[in-house]
Design an enzyme around this catalytic site. Structure first.
Site, mmCIF file in Angstrom:
data_model
loop_
_atom_site.group_PDB
_atom_site.id
_atom_site.type_symbol
_atom_site.label_atom_id
_atom_site.label_comp_id
_atom_site.label_asym_id
_atom_site.label_seq_id
_atom_site.Cartn_x
_atom_site.Cartn_y
_atom_site.Cartn_z
ATOM 1 C CB CYS A 76 3.465 0.005 -6.460
ATOM 2 S SG CYS A 76 3.631 -1.780 -6.698
ATOM 3 N N GLY A 129 2.403 2.275 5.265
ATOM 4 C CA GLY A 129 3.531 1.408 5.592
ATOM 5 C C GLY A 129 4.305 1.888 6.799
ATOM 6 C CD GLU A 145 4.822 -3.501 -3.586
ATOM 7 O OE1 GLU A 145 5.260 -2.362 -3.891
ATOM 8 O OE2 GLU A 145 3.710 -3.914 -3.960
ATOM 9 N N GLY A 172 0.819 -1.206 0.000
ATOM 10 C CA GLY A 172 0.000 0.000 0.000
ATOM 11 C C GLY A 172 0.849 1.252 0.000
ATOM 12 C CB SER A 173 -0.085 4.691 0.914
ATOM 13 O OG SER A 173 -0.427 4.590 2.287
#
Length: 488
Positions: A283, A232, A249, A227-228
């Protein structure tokens, strides 16, 4: 409309305990198309308790790798029988095109088979020489996994957590993104049909609050998050406080480095796919295109010509390349970046607005900027939309400096006249993965993960599977020689 009033807890359907619901809005029609319950803290407790029991006293962690692999193959077979429905639900909930979803769903079985092969390469029982006698080194399942996943490829990202965790013996509780909870119900149905043991898989719906409660739960042993960067960092702080293993990630601002002298005509599709696939909502998107000043105009013309042939339209149409963005909020963010690029002095040479004839839905035209400086917002911040920034350079050293002038380090691509030259350039880019001369993205089947603010740890391949294993040393008495049964 897709409506459910139950949660998948411990391998079975349980009526929702709370009144909270998630309304899922179609990015294509802007209408509510689904409604599912939000998990209460008690339901998260129930899911984690079921996973805890499955790990502490159930058979799953104690099965052989082959036995677990056979169960997971049945799970994937059951899911494959529901592939069409899973694709339809993902189109409905987050707007990715039929082509994109078809490709990602087709990758599920190969992903599992690769994981099984990689797991077979891990030595889980090793006899070594110790200080006095022999030492038996064991690698065992860590425990209960908590997974929090994003919306941009709902089924595949969830499975990228579930399959490795279960394969290595760790029961898992998944919290999918609130924008895309519908397709996870198909995963639950497949799990029941495949006969996954009780407790090894649960799925809890909700937003940030549910995710935070799950990540900080005292009976969780390890956490995996995609995610963002902000999300994170919050999860990393929780895991640091609890001394809990975590893989993150996160975001990216990857560069596509076009070396001087390369003929890009054979690579245009690869460049566009790595940069704009899924309307740029990936991403690993290489949306900074670095090109030598002598070739800039030629490449920009090629990009405009190529992108102009790609359809912007309803994601359900087989020939659509650019569907809508996932949400109105995401479109607002992308449009604000486009405005910032113009205000900062970048030159808009293609797109930049909303496509004609698509008055409903959160569509944005594929957009190309030139005259971009690497200190502009559109070059430094993750946009998560179909926006390319073309940046000129004068020699390889400057190109590498621009590529590395980023707080991110997740993906990248290099195109060069020779593969050897491309590899030499790729080795100098500070990133977790890099593809050269049309190679596949995301590590190409090797370890996947980022550097700097793009994350911690690795997923996929041997390194990703090792995250779910803990190492134990068993010191044997002096003079004892382990039998084959002990060392095998």
């Amino acid at each position: 409309m897709f409506v459910r009033s139950n949660q998948f807890l411990g391998g079975r359907w349980v009526p929702a305990a709370g009144d909270g619901v998630l309304d899922v809005v179609s990015p294509t029609t802007e209408e509510v198309v689904g409604r599912v319950p939000v998990a209460t803290q008690g339901e998260v407790d129930e899911a984690v308790a079921a996973a805890r029991a499955a790990f502490d006293s159930g058979p799953w962690p104690r099965l052989s790798l082959d036995e677990r692999a056979q169960v997971l193959r049945r799970f994937v077979e059951c899911l494959d029988a529901k592939r069409a429905r899973a694709i339809d639900l993902q189109i409905l909930e987050m707007g990715a095109t039929r082509t994109f979803n078809t490709v990602t769903m087709a990758s599920v079985r190969p992903f599992l088979e690769a994981a099984i092969a990689d797991a077979g390469r891990i030595n889980v029982r090793d006899v070594r020489d110790g200080a006095v006698g022999k030492v038996l080194v064991l690698r065992e399942p860590v425990g209960v996994t908590a997974a929090v996943t994003p919306w941009n490829a709902p089924v595949m990202v969830v499975l990228s957590k579930v399959l490795p965790s279960l394969l290595m013996g760790c029961p898992i509780v998944v919290k999918p993104a609130p924008e895309s909870p519908l397709s996870c119900y198909v995963l639950a149905e497949a799990a029941i049909e495949a006969g996954l043991p009780p407790g090894v898989l649960s799925i809890v719906n909700g937003g940030v609050e549910v995710g935070a409660y799950l990540v900080g739960h005292p009976d969780v042993d390890l956490v995996t998050f995609t995610g963002s960067v902000g999300g994170g960092k919050a999860i990393a702080e929780t895991c640091a406080r609890l001394l809990r293993p975590v893989t993150l990630e996160l975001g990216g601002k990857s560069a596509a480095l076009v070396a001087e002298g390369v003929d890009m005509r054979p690579y245009l599709q690869s460049l566009v796919d790595s940069s704009l696939r899924n309307s740029g909502q990936m991403c690993i998107s290489t949306n900074r295109v670095l090109v030598h000043t002598s070739q800039r105009d030629e490449l920009v013309a090629q990009l405009i010509e190529y992108v102009s042939t790609l359809k912007v339209g309803h994601p359900d149409d087989a020939d659509t390349y650019f569907g809508p963005l996932c949400s109105q909020r995401q479109r607002d963010i992308v449009e604000s970046f486009i405005s910032a690029g113009v205000e900062d002095g970048a030159k808009l040479v293609h797109g930049g607005g909303r496509p004609e004839g698509l008055d409903r839905g959160w569509f944005v035209e594929p957009t190309i900027f030139v005259d971009v400086r690497n200190d502009m917002r559109i070059a430094q911040e993750e946009i998560f939309g179909p926006v390319l920034s073309v940046i000129s350079y004068t020699d390889d050293d400057e190109a590498i400096a621009i590529a590395n002038d980023s707080r991110f380090g997740l993906g990248g691509t290099v195109f060069a006249p020779t593969t050897e030259h491309a590899i030499a350039l790729a080795s100098r880019i500070v990133t977790g993965t890099c593809a050269v001369n049309g190679g596949p993205p995301s590590g190409g089947g090797g370890p996947f993960g980022g550097r700097k603010e793009s994350g911690l740890g690795r997923e996929r391949s041997v390194e990703g599977l090792e995250f779910f294993l803990a190492t134990k040393s068993v010191a044997l008495p002096a003079g004892y020689e382990p039998t084959e049964a002990v060392s095998a």
